[in-house]
Design a protein around this motif. Structure first.
Motif, PDB file in Angstrom:
ATOM      1  N   VAL A 266     -36.216  20.641 -72.746  1.00 42.86           N
ATOM      2  CA  VAL A 266     -36.902  20.962 -71.488  1.00 42.86           C
ATOM      3  C   VAL A 266     -36.718  19.822 -70.483  1.00 42.86           C
ATOM      4  CG1 VAL A 266     -39.160  21.319 -70.420  1.00 42.86           C
ATOM      5  CG2 VAL A 266     -38.581  22.528 -72.521  1.00 42.86           C
ATOM      6  N   CYS A 267     -36.862  18.584 -70.949  1.00 45.32           N
ATOM      7  CA  CYS A 267     -36.682  17.417 -70.072  1.00 45.32           C
ATOM      8  C   CYS A 267     -35.264  17.383 -69.500  1.00 45.32           C
ATOM      9  CB  CYS A 267     -36.958  16.126 -70.840  1.00 45.32           C
ATOM     10  SG  CYS A 267     -38.702  15.868 -71.261  1.00 45.32           S
ATOM     11  N   PHE A 268     -34.284  17.677 -70.354  1.00 47.09           N
ATOM     12  CA  PHE A 268     -32.882  17.653 -69.922  1.00 47.09           C
ATOM     13  C   PHE A 268     -32.617  18.690 -68.836  1.00 47.09           C
ATOM     14  CE2 PHE A 268     -28.490  19.193 -70.371  1.00 47.09           C
ATOM     15  CZ  PHE A 268     -27.796  18.006 -70.132  1.00 47.09           C
ATOM     16  N   PHE A 269     -33.050  19.930 -69.066  1.00 50.55           N
ATOM     17  CA  PHE A 269     -32.788  20.992 -68.100  1.00 50.55           C
ATOM     18  C   PHE A 269     -33.589  20.792 -66.817  1.00 50.55           C
ATOM     19  CE2 PHE A 269     -31.393  23.306 -71.984  1.00 50.55           C
ATOM     20  CZ  PHE A 269     -30.108  23.612 -71.554  1.00 50.55           C
ATOM     21  N   TYR A 270     -34.788  20.234 -66.932  1.00 52.19           N
ATOM     22  CA  TYR A 270     -35.591  19.950 -65.740  1.00 52.19           C
ATOM     23  C   TYR A 270     -34.905  18.893 -64.874  1.00 52.19           C
ATOM     24  CZ  TYR A 270     -39.215  17.830 -62.866  1.00 52.19           C
ATOM     25  OH  TYR A 270     -39.921  17.310 -61.815  1.00 52.19           O
ATOM     26  N   VAL A 271     -34.438  17.826 -65.502  1.00 55.98           N
ATOM     27  CA  VAL A 271     -33.756  16.754 -64.760  1.00 55.98           C
ATOM     28  C   VAL A 271     -32.448  17.273 -64.150  1.00 55.98           C
ATOM     29  CG1 VAL A 271     -32.569  14.542 -65.021  1.00 55.98           C
ATOM     30  CG2 VAL A 271     -34.796  14.886 -66.085  1.00 55.98           C
ATOM     31  N   MET A 272     -31.711  18.097 -64.910  1.00 56.27           N
ATOM     32  CA  MET A 272     -30.483  18.700 -64.385  1.00 56.27           C
ATOM     33  C   MET A 272     -30.778  19.490 -63.117  1.00 56.27           C
ATOM     34  SD  MET A 272     -27.549  18.442 -66.401  1.00 56.27           S
ATOM     35  CE  MET A 272     -26.768  20.042 -66.553  1.00 56.27           C
ATOM     36  N   THR A 273     -31.877  20.244 -63.145  1.00 49.56           N
ATOM     37  CA  THR A 273     -32.263  21.052 -61.989  1.00 49.56           C
ATOM     38  C   THR A 273     -32.598  20.179 -60.785  1.00 49.56           C
ATOM     39  OG1 THR A 273     -33.171  22.766 -63.454  1.00 49.56           O
ATOM     40  CG2 THR A 273     -33.863  22.814 -61.153  1.00 49.56           C
TER      41      THR A 273
ATOM     42  N   THR B 289     -33.968  11.356 -53.068  1.00 49.48           N
ATOM     43  CA  THR B 289     -34.769  12.491 -53.512  1.00 49.48           C
ATOM     44  C   THR B 289     -35.425  13.174 -52.319  1.00 49.48           C
ATOM     45  OG1 THR B 289     -35.250  11.323 -55.569  1.00 49.48           O
ATOM     46  CG2 THR B 289     -36.614  13.236 -55.062  1.00 49.48           C
ATOM     47  N   LYS B 290     -35.225  14.473 -52.204  1.00 51.79           N
ATOM     48  CA  LYS B 290     -35.835  15.233 -51.118  1.00 51.79           C
ATOM     49  C   LYS B 290     -37.351  15.303 -51.304  1.00 51.79           C
ATOM     50  CE  LYS B 290     -31.684  18.084 -50.599  1.00 51.79           C
ATOM     51  NZ  LYS B 290     -31.108  19.451 -50.715  1.00 51.79           N
ATOM     52  N   TYR B 291     -38.047  15.324 -50.176  1.00 51.50           N
ATOM     53  CA  TYR B 291     -39.513  15.252 -50.215  1.00 51.50           C
ATOM     54  C   TYR B 291     -40.120  16.439 -50.960  1.00 51.50           C
ATOM     55  CZ  TYR B 291     -44.221  14.106 -48.665  1.00 51.50           C
ATOM     56  OH  TYR B 291     -45.543  13.759 -48.642  1.00 51.50           O
ATOM     57  N   SER B 292     -39.518  17.620 -50.817  1.00 47.92           N
ATOM     58  CA  SER B 292     -40.047  18.806 -51.503  1.00 47.92           C
ATOM     59  C   SER B 292     -40.008  18.624 -53.015  1.00 47.92           C
ATOM     60  CB  SER B 292     -39.236  20.046 -51.103  1.00 47.92           C
ATOM     61  OG  SER B 292     -37.856  19.861 -51.402  1.00 47.92           O
TER      62      SER B 292
ATOM     63  N   ASP C  10     -42.057  17.093 -58.500  1.00 47.35           N
ATOM     64  CA  ASP C  10     -42.012  16.118 -59.588  1.00 47.35           C
ATOM     65  C   ASP C  10     -43.363  15.455 -59.789  1.00 47.35           C
ATOM     66  OD1 ASP C  10     -40.243  14.870 -61.546  1.00 47.35           O
ATOM     67  OD2 ASP C  10     -40.614  13.014 -60.447  1.00 47.35           O
ATOM     68  N   LEU C  11     -44.102  15.263 -58.698  1.00 54.13           N
ATOM     69  CA  LEU C  11     -45.443  14.684 -58.793  1.00 54.13           C
ATOM     70  C   LEU C  11     -46.348  15.537 -59.670  1.00 54.13           C
ATOM     71  CD1 LEU C  11     -47.658  12.668 -57.821  1.00 54.13           C
ATOM     72  CD2 LEU C  11     -48.040  14.217 -55.882  1.00 54.13           C
ATOM     73  N   VAL C  12     -46.260  16.845 -59.483  1.00 52.59           N
ATOM     74  CA  VAL C  12     -47.100  17.765 -60.255  1.00 52.59           C
ATOM     75  C   VAL C  12     -46.634  17.854 -61.704  1.00 52.59           C
ATOM     76  CG1 VAL C  12     -47.881  20.159 -60.479  1.00 52.59           C
ATOM     77  CG2 VAL C  12     -47.707  19.098 -58.209  1.00 52.59           C
ATOM     78  N   ILE C  13     -45.320  18.065 -61.896  1.00 51.70           N
ATOM     79  CA  ILE C  13     -44.786  18.305 -63.235  1.00 51.70           C
ATOM     80  C   ILE C  13     -44.719  17.028 -64.073  1.00 51.70           C
ATOM     81  CG2 ILE C  13     -42.749  19.074 -64.536  1.00 51.70           C
ATOM     82  CD1 ILE C  13     -42.147  21.015 -62.285  1.00 51.70           C
ATOM     83  N   SER C  14     -44.275  15.934 -63.467  1.00 52.77           N
ATOM     84  CA  SER C  14     -44.039  14.705 -64.229  1.00 52.77           C
ATOM     85  C   SER C  14     -45.203  13.729 -64.229  1.00 52.77           C
ATOM     86  CB  SER C  14     -42.794  13.982 -63.678  1.00 52.77           C
ATOM     87  OG  SER C  14     -41.655  14.766 -63.845  1.00 52.77           O
ATOM     88  N   PHE C  15     -46.224  13.990 -63.411  1.00 49.63           N
ATOM     89  CA  PHE C  15     -47.340  13.049 -63.378  1.00 49.63           C
ATOM     90  C   PHE C  15     -48.703  13.716 -63.539  1.00 49.63           C
ATOM     91  CE2 PHE C  15     -50.546  10.589 -60.989  1.00 49.63           C
ATOM     92  CZ  PHE C  15     -50.581   9.477 -61.817  1.00 49.63           C
ATOM     93  N   LEU C  16     -49.049  14.611 -62.628  1.00 52.40           N
ATOM     94  CA  LEU C  16     -50.398  15.181 -62.645  1.00 52.40           C
ATOM     95  C   LEU C  16     -50.679  15.965 -63.926  1.00 52.40           C
ATOM     96  CD1 LEU C  16     -50.849  16.366 -58.944  1.00 52.40           C
ATOM     97  CD2 LEU C  16     -51.740  14.316 -60.054  1.00 52.40           C
TER      98      LEU C  16
ATOM     99  N   TRP D 130     -47.410   4.432 -63.556  1.00 51.47           N
ATOM    100  CA  TRP D 130     -46.954   5.639 -62.882  1.00 51.47           C
ATOM    101  C   TRP D 130     -47.573   5.867 -61.504  1.00 51.47           C
ATOM    102  CZ3 TRP D 130     -43.161   9.119 -64.284  1.00 51.47           C
ATOM    103  CH2 TRP D 130     -42.579   8.897 -65.532  1.00 51.47           C
ATOM    104  N   ILE D 131     -48.829   5.487 -61.316  1.00 49.25           N
ATOM    105  CA  ILE D 131     -49.503   5.748 -60.037  1.00 49.25           C
ATOM    106  C   ILE D 131     -48.789   5.080 -58.855  1.00 49.25           C
ATOM    107  CG2 ILE D 131     -51.591   5.240 -58.701  1.00 49.25           C
ATOM    108  CD1 ILE D 131     -53.237   6.005 -61.100  1.00 49.25           C
ATOM    109  N   PRO D 132     -48.434   3.762 -58.932  1.00 42.27           N
ATOM    110  CA  PRO D 132     -47.760   3.144 -57.781  1.00 42.27           C
ATOM    111  C   PRO D 132     -46.452   3.830 -57.412  1.00 42.27           C
ATOM    112  CG  PRO D 132     -48.530   1.468 -59.321  1.00 42.27           C
ATOM    113  CD  PRO D 132     -48.687   2.780 -60.005  1.00 42.27           C
ATOM    114  N   PHE D 133     -45.692   4.262 -58.416  1.00 44.68           N
ATOM    115  CA  PHE D 133     -44.408   4.904 -58.148  1.00 44.68           C
ATOM    116  C   PHE D 133     -44.587   6.191 -57.355  1.00 44.68           C
ATOM    117  CE2 PHE D 133     -41.086   7.941 -59.363  1.00 44.68           C
ATOM    118  CZ  PHE D 133     -39.949   7.227 -59.015  1.00 44.68           C
TER     119      PHE D 133
END
Length: 335
Positions: A155-162, A187-190, A195-201, A263-266
């Motif tokens: 899942v991580c691989f295909f997500y990053v590929m996308t 990285t585009k703002y959208s 990524d904020l939602v999926i990879s952090f929140l 992770w928060i500062p990034f």
């Protein structure tokens, strides 16, 4: 301790070469030395975890398989991500070619995502172990855990590929260079929001909630055990040690606090701009915070365990080369 730089060209024989900026001075030398030491420690610590869990049969448990997955992801960070970041920090030129410019960001993103995925799975595993200990062995098996790990990495691989594909940084043909010897990602703002939602929140919420429940359940169980001991003591005062409860609370606190601190500062910095380039100073600083998390992970998840100290001693003293070493009892009080 100055932070001097020297200017020249990346490839003097090429008319389209980028300008070369090399950071010199005692301040930079000290910085590169410290970062190199962190990279070596990251590789060494995670290798100890990987060898320990892979070699000793007693450590082939579902929880340890998740720790092994985390260690593999963190090993990639120390082995590839950190050296590349040090190279780019010291020298503004990219010498590894266009292919590496496309592949290395993929490795960086997958290793970081897999590390975070493994941390989340460890939180779920510990929640089940504490909340339903009697059925844990039937619910969580080595086979099921292995499948979860494979699925998580996939899942991580295909997500990053996308993400890289939609940011035009997956194929060599999509990478545009204003000059020869340049490599960076934008990285585009959208996708920053996605990524904020999926990879952090999402993982952050899961980890915080599960570790909070774990602490509450562990505290309640400790109080219950203390009450039972007081009843069976027939009125005599018995001091029940709460060392294990305190240690568990400290461990969980370190896990959550360091995770959030890295992770928060990034992600806060990524929200401050419409586009975020990998060559910006903030990206560099906060990117290193994420990388250092891979150095601390084996300390948090493994060094606190007695079996890791025992297995490390066995590895360092080369006792693992003895034919019967894989069957050693690492849980003896005196190893």
């Amino acid at each position: 301790m100055g932070l001097e730089t020297e200017m020249s060209y990346c490839f003097p024989d090429n008319n389209f070469s980028c300008r070369k900026e090399v950071r010199t001075g005692l301040g930079n030398i000290f910085l590169f030395t410290v970062l190199s030491f962190i990279s070596v420690c990251t590789v060494f610590l995670n290798l100890l975890v990987i060898i320990s869990i892979s070699h000793f049969k007693q450590l082939h448990t579902p929880t340890n398989l998740l720790i092994l997955s985390l260690a593999v992801a963190d090993l990639l960070v120390g082995l590839i991500v950190m050296p590349v970041n040090i190279m780019q920090l010291r020298d503004s030129c990219w010498y590894l070619g266009k292919m590496a410019c496309a592949v290395i960001p993929l490795i960086i993103a997958v290793s970081t995502s897999a590390s975070l995925c493994s941390m989340t799975c460890i939180a779920v595993d510990r929640y089940i172990a504490v909340n339903d200990p009697l059925l844990y062995s039937t619910k969580i098996t080595v086979c099921k855990t292995s499948l979860v790990i494979i699925l998580g990495w996939s899942v991580c691989f295909f997500y990053v590929m996308t993400v890289l594909y939609f940011n035009d940084h997956l194929l060599q043909s999509q990478i545009s260079m204003s000059c020869y010897g340049e490599c960076f990602t934008v990285t585009k703002y959208s996708w920053v929001i996605v990524d904020l939602v999926i990879s952090f929140l999402c993982p952050c919420s899961i980890i915080l909630i599960l570790y909070t429940v774990i602490f509450v359940v562990a505290r309640r169980q400790a109080i219950a055990v203390k009450s039972m001991l007081n009843v069976h003591s027939q009125g005599h005062t018995i001091k029940v040690s709460i060392t294990s409860e305190t240690k568990a609370a400290k461990t969980l606190g370190i896990v959550v606090c360091f995770y959030l601190g890295c992770w928060i500062p990034f992600f806060l910095s990524s929200l401050s701009s419409e586009t975020l380039s990998s060559v910006t100073l903030l990206w560099t600083v906060f990117g290193w915070l994420l990388s250092i998390n891979s150095t601390v992970n084996p300390i948090i998840y493994a060094i606190f365990y007695p079996w890791f100290r025992a297995s490390s001693k066995c590895i360092v003293t080369c006792r693992i080369f003895v034919s019967s070493s894989s069957g050693l009892n690492l849980f003896r009080k005196h190893f």
